[in-house]
Motif scaffolding. Structure first.
Motif, PDB file in Angstrom:
ATOM      1  N   SER A  13      10.141   6.843   6.211  1.00 12.14           N
ATOM      2  CA  SER A  13       9.986   8.226   5.736  1.00 12.14           C
ATOM      3  C   SER A  13      11.283   9.009   5.875  1.00 12.14           C
ATOM      4  N   LEU A  14      11.948   8.882   7.026  1.00 12.72           N
ATOM      5  CA  LEU A  14      13.197   9.620   7.241  1.00 12.72           C
ATOM      6  C   LEU A  14      14.302   9.096   6.337  1.00 12.72           C
ATOM      7  N   PHE A  15      14.349   7.771   6.145  1.00 16.66           N
ATOM      8  CA  PHE A  15      15.347   7.182   5.246  1.00 16.66           C
ATOM      9  C   PHE A  15      15.177   7.727   3.826  1.00 16.66           C
ATOM     10  N   VAL A  16      13.943   7.750   3.345  1.00 15.81           N
ATOM     11  CA  VAL A  16      13.662   8.258   2.000  1.00 15.81           C
ATOM     12  C   VAL A  16      13.928   9.760   1.933  1.00 15.81           C
ATOM     13  N   TYR A  69       0.831  -1.205   0.000  1.00 20.49           N
ATOM     14  CA  TYR A  69       0.000   0.000   0.000  1.00 20.49           C
ATOM     15  C   TYR A  69       0.869   1.261   0.000  1.00 20.49           C
ATOM     16  N   GLY A  70       1.939   1.244   0.789  1.00 23.09           N
ATOM     17  CA  GLY A  70       2.771   2.427   0.897  1.00 23.09           C
ATOM     18  C   GLY A  70       3.663   2.646  -0.302  1.00 23.09           C
ATOM     19  N   LEU A  71       4.478   1.642  -0.630  1.00 23.75           N
ATOM     20  CA  LEU A  71       5.451   1.804  -1.706  1.00 23.75           C
ATOM     21  C   LEU A  71       4.797   1.701  -3.082  1.00 23.75           C
ATOM     22  N   GLY A  72       3.800   0.805  -3.227  1.00 23.52           N
ATOM     23  CA  GLY A  72       3.102   0.677  -4.510  1.00 23.52           C
ATOM     24  C   GLY A  72       2.339   1.945  -4.868  1.00 23.52           C
ATOM     25  N   SER A  73       1.604   2.483  -3.894  1.00 27.76           N
ATOM     26  CA  SER A  73       0.860   3.728  -4.139  1.00 27.76           C
ATOM     27  C   SER A  73       1.809   4.875  -4.452  1.00 27.76           C
ATOM     28  N   THR A  74       2.936   4.927  -3.743  1.00 22.54           N
ATOM     29  CA  THR A  74       3.904   6.007  -3.966  1.00 22.54           C
ATOM     30  C   THR A  74       4.442   5.972  -5.391  1.00 22.54           C
ATOM     31  N   LEU A  75       4.832   4.782  -5.846  1.00 18.29           N
ATOM     32  CA  LEU A  75       5.367   4.655  -7.202  1.00 18.29           C
ATOM     33  C   LEU A  75       4.325   5.053  -8.247  1.00 18.29           C
ATOM     34  N   VAL A  88       7.669  11.528  -0.042  1.00 22.22           N
ATOM     35  CA  VAL A  88       7.515  11.412   1.412  1.00 22.22           C
ATOM     36  C   VAL A  88       6.043  11.459   1.808  1.00 22.22           C
ATOM     37  N   LEU A  89       5.286  12.387   1.234  1.00 19.20           N
ATOM     38  CA  LEU A  89       3.852  12.472   1.547  1.00 19.20           C
ATOM     39  C   LEU A  89       3.114  11.197   1.136  1.00 19.20           C
ATOM     40  N   ASN A  90       3.427  10.684  -0.050  1.00 24.20           N
ATOM     41  CA  ASN A  90       2.758   9.475  -0.547  1.00 24.20           C
ATOM     42  C   ASN A  90       3.077   8.253   0.297  1.00 24.20           C
TER      43      ASN A  90
END
Length: 279
Positions: free
Chosen positions: A265-268, A62-68, A205-207
């Motif tokens: 989030s901080l890593f990215v 959900y997090g990384l897929g939606s962000t991409l 970061v927001l996504n």
């Protein structure tokens, strides 16, 4: 002048966070006046829970897929709208409009499209002479359907941020690139992409934060089902508190979720900030 903001932050952010940490070390059921201190048992239970691996995997999708997907589609729309075309305002409004709809309402809208009996999509399938499909009965498929719906709803925000970034790039850079004989692809790679670095940082970061804590759409479409195949950390925490009345476990999961979102989030953020400096 900072005092009112600090008071509000302390009352509504710091105090609930500290209280959540405290509750995670108890066996409180969420309602009783009595509870006992049990130490790290809820955290130990979490890492013994067979459902937790599926839940973490879904949350990352959900997090990384939606962000991409949101960034790819948002940037594509921004590049399309960063030119003089007829109906520019109308297209921008249509793309951004889903953002203003409540995520829960958006979830129910798509539920009526994907449901097995009477769903709009199955009506089309039957009209074409095929057997109806239970779209949400398959866990991995339901996870990706939810991811695409979340992408569809919030790609308008990415589009607006990217559009602002594109319009802040001086036309002189493109004129100089054209004089050097650079084509569109070369201009994008050497001018647009580097100078969009701040917009990329904000969007990614927001996504990521929004996707990792996804809740409303999941509840409306599957409620974490079938079984627990599509649940996220947010929906699992909700079910632990209200369905199983295990506030201690829910609080422990919420604390772990907070740390996971902060770490990713901080890593990215720091990684993309370094890219901004190099750009």
């Amino acid at each position: 002048m900072y005092l009112p903001a600090l008071v509000l932050f302390g009352v509504f952010i710091l105090y609930p966070l500290a209280k959540g940490v405290q509750i995670s070390f108890t066996n409180w059921n969420g309602y009783s006046q009595d509870y006992a201190w049990i130490g790290w048992k809820k955290y130990e239970l979490m890492f013994q829970d067979k459902k937790i691996i599926t839940t973490f995997k879904n949350t990352l999708i959900y997090g990384l897929g939606s962000t991409l997907l949101q960034n790819l589609l948002g940037l594509a729309y921004a590049l399309f709208l960063d030119r003089k075309i007829r109906g520019l305002g109308f297209v921008r409004t249509i793309v951004y409009m889903p953002v203003i709809i409540s995520p829960l309402i958006m979830g129910y809208i798509f539920y009526f499209m994907f449901q097995y009996d009477g769903g709009a999509l199955n009506d089309l399938v039957v009209l074409l002479g095929k057997e109806p499909v239970d779209w949400l009965a398959n866990g991995p498929r339901a996870v990706w359907i939810i991811t695409f719906i979340n992408t569809y709803q919030y790609m308008g925000i990415a589009m607006i941020i990217y559009l602002g970034g594109l319009q802040s790039i001086s036309k002189e850079y493109y004129e100089a690139a054209q004089i050097e004989g650079a084509g569109w692809l070369s201009q994008f790679a050497n001018v647009t992409w580097p100078l969009l670095a701040p917009a990329i940082t904000v969007n990614v970061v927001l996504n990521i934060i929004g996707g990792l804590k996804l809740f409303d759409v999941i509840v409306a479409l599957t409620n974490g089902g079938p079984g627990y195949a599509s649940q996220s950390l947010s929906t699992m925490m909700y079910n632990l508190y209200f369905a199983r009345q295990d506030a201690g476990y829910a609080a422990a999961l919420g604390n772990v979720m907070f740390l996971v979102i902060c770490f990713i989030s901080l890593f990215v953020l720091f990684g993309l900030r370094r890219r901004e400096v190099r750009a």
